[in-house]
Write an enzyme that holds these catalytic residues in place. Structure first.
Site, PDB file in Angstrom:
ATOM      1  N   HIS A   1       0.971  -1.186   0.089  1.00 43.86           N
ATOM      2  CA  HIS A   1       0.008  -0.178   0.064  1.00 43.86           C
ATOM      3  C   HIS A   1       0.897   1.388  -0.147  1.00 43.86           C
ATOM      4  O   HIS A   1       0.493   2.350  -0.554  1.00 43.86           O
ATOM      5  CB  HIS A   1      -0.962   0.140   1.245  1.00 43.86           C
ATOM      6  CG  HIS A   1      -1.931  -0.983   1.184  1.00 43.86           C
ATOM      7  ND1 HIS A   1      -2.814  -1.554   2.058  1.00 43.86           N
ATOM      8  CD2 HIS A   1      -2.360  -2.033   0.168  1.00 43.86           C
ATOM      9  CE1 HIS A   1      -3.571  -2.380   1.883  1.00 43.86           C
ATOM     10  NE2 HIS A   1      -3.222  -2.627   0.626  1.00 43.86           N
TER      11      HIS A   1
ATOM     12  N   LEU B   1      -3.086  -9.627   5.524  1.00 40.81           N
ATOM     13  CA  LEU B   1      -3.065  -9.250   4.094  1.00 40.81           C
ATOM     14  C   LEU B   1      -1.827  -8.671   3.779  1.00 40.81           C
ATOM     15  O   LEU B   1      -1.762  -8.036   2.777  1.00 40.81           O
ATOM     16  CB  LEU B   1      -4.353  -8.838   3.707  1.00 40.81           C
ATOM     17  CG  LEU B   1      -5.583  -9.690   3.806  1.00 40.81           C
ATOM     18  CD1 LEU B   1      -6.854  -8.648   3.594  1.00 40.81           C
ATOM     19  CD2 LEU B   1      -5.465 -10.712   2.726  1.00 40.81           C
ATOM     20  N   PHE B   2      -1.213  -8.144   4.924  1.00 45.08           N
ATOM     21  CA  PHE B   2       0.325  -7.729   4.816  1.00 45.08           C
ATOM     22  C   PHE B   2       0.297  -6.232   4.193  1.00 45.08           C
ATOM     23  O   PHE B   2       1.348  -5.997   3.336  1.00 45.08           O
ATOM     24  CB  PHE B   2       1.323  -8.670   4.008  1.00 45.08           C
ATOM     25  CG  PHE B   2       1.263  -9.938   4.663  1.00 45.08           C
ATOM     26  CD1 PHE B   2       1.292 -10.321   5.874  1.00 45.08           C
ATOM     27  CD2 PHE B   2       0.618 -11.102   3.923  1.00 45.08           C
ATOM     28  CE1 PHE B   2       0.998 -11.638   6.436  1.00 45.08           C
ATOM     29  CE2 PHE B   2       0.725 -12.255   4.033  1.00 45.08           C
ATOM     30  CZ  PHE B   2       0.752 -12.732   5.565  1.00 45.08           C
ATOM     31  N   CYS B   3      -0.639  -5.366   4.224  1.00 47.05           N
ATOM     32  CA  CYS B   3      -0.716  -4.128   3.742  1.00 47.05           C
ATOM     33  C   CYS B   3      -0.545  -4.354   2.228  1.00 47.05           C
ATOM     34  O   CYS B   3       0.395  -3.508   1.484  1.00 47.05           O
ATOM     35  CB  CYS B   3       0.313  -2.878   4.254  1.00 47.05           C
ATOM     36  SG  CYS B   3      -0.195  -2.715   5.922  1.00 47.05           S
ATOM     37  N   ALA B   4      -0.921  -5.392   1.626  1.00 49.92           N
ATOM     38  CA  ALA B   4      -0.785  -5.522  -0.050  1.00 49.92           C
ATOM     39  C   ALA B   4      -2.160  -6.240  -0.249  1.00 49.92           C
ATOM     40  O   ALA B   4      -2.040  -7.551  -0.850  1.00 49.92           O
ATOM     41  CB  ALA B   4       0.378  -6.288  -0.487  1.00 49.92           C
TER      42      ALA B   4
END
Ligand code: PMP
Length: 454
Positions: free
Chosen positions: A119, A363-366
């Site tokens: 992100h 979701l690991f900022c992706a």
């Protein structure tokens, strides 16, 4: 390269304690012992930067500027006294660096970005027209996709933003080829090196990129500094990112009663306020330590551990490792996976509570990338429940990541733990609290019986 925290012991929910296995370097890596020692040696001499007449202010100012020069060497920055070379700007983080660059784009710049980005690389360009590129399934397809989009783009300034290594799959992107494609079509390119820089040389000239952004806390220097380095021209022509002292050379009351401000050029233009000299000093110490250790040795050790992890996970049939590029992929020490029949939050919590292993789930900022890899369009709320139907894939993933100072034992413990959890189930009972999975703290009969079961 030793890191801090090797001797930290953590309690297990099943009783006793173990040494903590930090396997979440991709979020924040532990400090290198050497970085810590160098910061401790400097700390008594700490003083204000660019502001004081006193001896320690002068010393700190020198060290701050020397740190900038060290980072410039680490990245192979190009000289250019007239603003035709590279500037190194100290920021707070990769996110901050990319937002700074977004604020410095010439009017009308069109941005090209893959939907697979973190992100921090995906979101800062909201004020610019942006072309989102579909996830490629090979490095070659990434280059072809970018070429096609650039070829179809209208005239005008263009910027491509790419990540060097994915924070989800750990896969390395074909940065040099993407930079070549960008330049062939008159575009500039910025590299998000947050995950690449700790594992791989990031040389601006060799990669052919225009800017690089990265964070100290992922580079074993968790003191709040990051870097944006690269072509000075757009940065020097832009409005200051932050307005305030340090960025301004003179401020006068104008004839109209307003303010006439002359802004500085060079890195100071975007570094208003008191600079984070400890952060910059620590980051430079990390650059020196990594350069001296050599990326060949660092990469060799990481490839060995990555190979062991992939082999070990491949022996657990319920595990699926996430990958965009498949067999063609080369990786840094980061990988994500899902386990049939397991909610990722449950698995990550059990790894911590029962084995003392720190990984990340989510979701690991992706979000677009992880959803695409999982074939899912909605995020799973956290929580402990098994997926709705047995064998159904979890809608978030578990990520394991490592680097300098990771001992074999951490990887071995992790593989043993995943194997045991998948085979025998968790020993403890867990419940959902505020959307997170947490161990049930009450030591009821069920928990005691489950803990003794193996
Ligand atoms: N880009 C990538 C690829 C990342 O992994 C991260 C952090 N997870 C960021 C950017 C953002 O870094 P920071 O949080 O330090 O700004």
């Amino acid at each position: 390269m030793p890191v801090l925290g090797r001797d930290v012991r953590v309690p297990l929910v099943t009783g006793g304690e173990v040494s903590y296995a930090a396997l979440d370097y991709a979020a924040s890596a532990p400090a290198l012992q050497r970085v810590w020692d160098e910061v401790a040696a400097y700390a008594p001499y700490y003083g204000s930067v660019h502001r004081g007449a006193g001896h320690l202010s002068q010393l700190s100012t020198d060290l701050f500027e020397q740190s900038r020069a060290t980072v410039a060497r680490f990245l192979g920055c190009r000289d250019g006294a007239e603003g035709d070379g590279d500037d190194v700007v100290f920021t707070r983080s990769t996110t901050d660096s990319l937002n700074l660059l977004a604020s410095a784009l010439p009017e009308g710049t069109r941005v090209f970005v893959f939907e697979t980005e973190h992100h921090a690389s995906l979101l800062p360009w909201r004020a610019s027209p942006t072309t989102f590129l579909d996830a490629p399934h090979s490095p070659g397809q990434a280059v072809a996709t970018l070429e096609a989009a650039l070829r179809a783009a209208p005239e005008g300034p263009k910027l491509v933003c790419v990540t060097g290594a994915s924070n989800v799959t750990g896969e390395i992107w074909p940065v040099r080829q993407l930079a070549g494609a960008a330049h062939r079509h008159g575009a500039r390119i910025v590299l998000d090196a947050a995950q690449l820089a700790p594992h791989h040389p990031v040389h601006i000239g060799e990669l052919g990129v225009d800017w690089v952004a990265f964070s100290g806390h992922k580079l074993y220097a968790p003191f709040g500094a990051g870097v944006l380095a690269g072509r000075a021209d757009w940065l020097r022509a832009a409005e200051p990112y932050l307005a305030g002292g340090g960025a301004s050379r003179t401020v006068l009351r104008g004839a109209d009663g307003g303010l006439d401000v002359e802004w500085r050029t060079g890195p100071a233009r975007h570094e208003a306020g008191s600079p984070n000299v400890i952060g910059a000093y620590a980051l430079a110490a990390a650059c020196r330590a990594l350069s001296e250790a050599g990326f060949e040795a660092i990469g060799g050790r990481e490839a060995e551990l990555t190979g062991r992890l992939l082999d070990g996970l491949a022996r657990i049939p319920e595990v699926t490792v996430l990958s965009l590029f498949g067999a063609e992929a080369t990786r840094v020490g980061v990988l994500s996976f899902v386990v049939d029949g397991w909610n990722s939050s449950h698995l990550a919590t059990a790894l911590s509570a029962e084995y003392g292993i720190g990984v990340r789930d989510g979701l690991f900022c992706a979000h677009p990338l992880v959803r695409k890899l999982l074939g899912a369009q909605r995020a799973e709320p956290g929580g402990c429940g098994a997926p709705e139907a047995p064998g159904e894939q979890s809608l978030n993933a578990v990520r394991v990541s490592f680097g300098a100072g990771t001992p074999d034992e951490h990887v071995e413990r992790f593989l043993r733990a995943v194997g045991e959890l998948v085979r025998y189930g968790a020993r403890w009972r867990y419940r959902t609290e505020d959307g997170r999975c947490v161990p049930d703290s009450e030591r009821d009969d069920d928990n005691d019986r489950a803990a003794l079961a193996r």
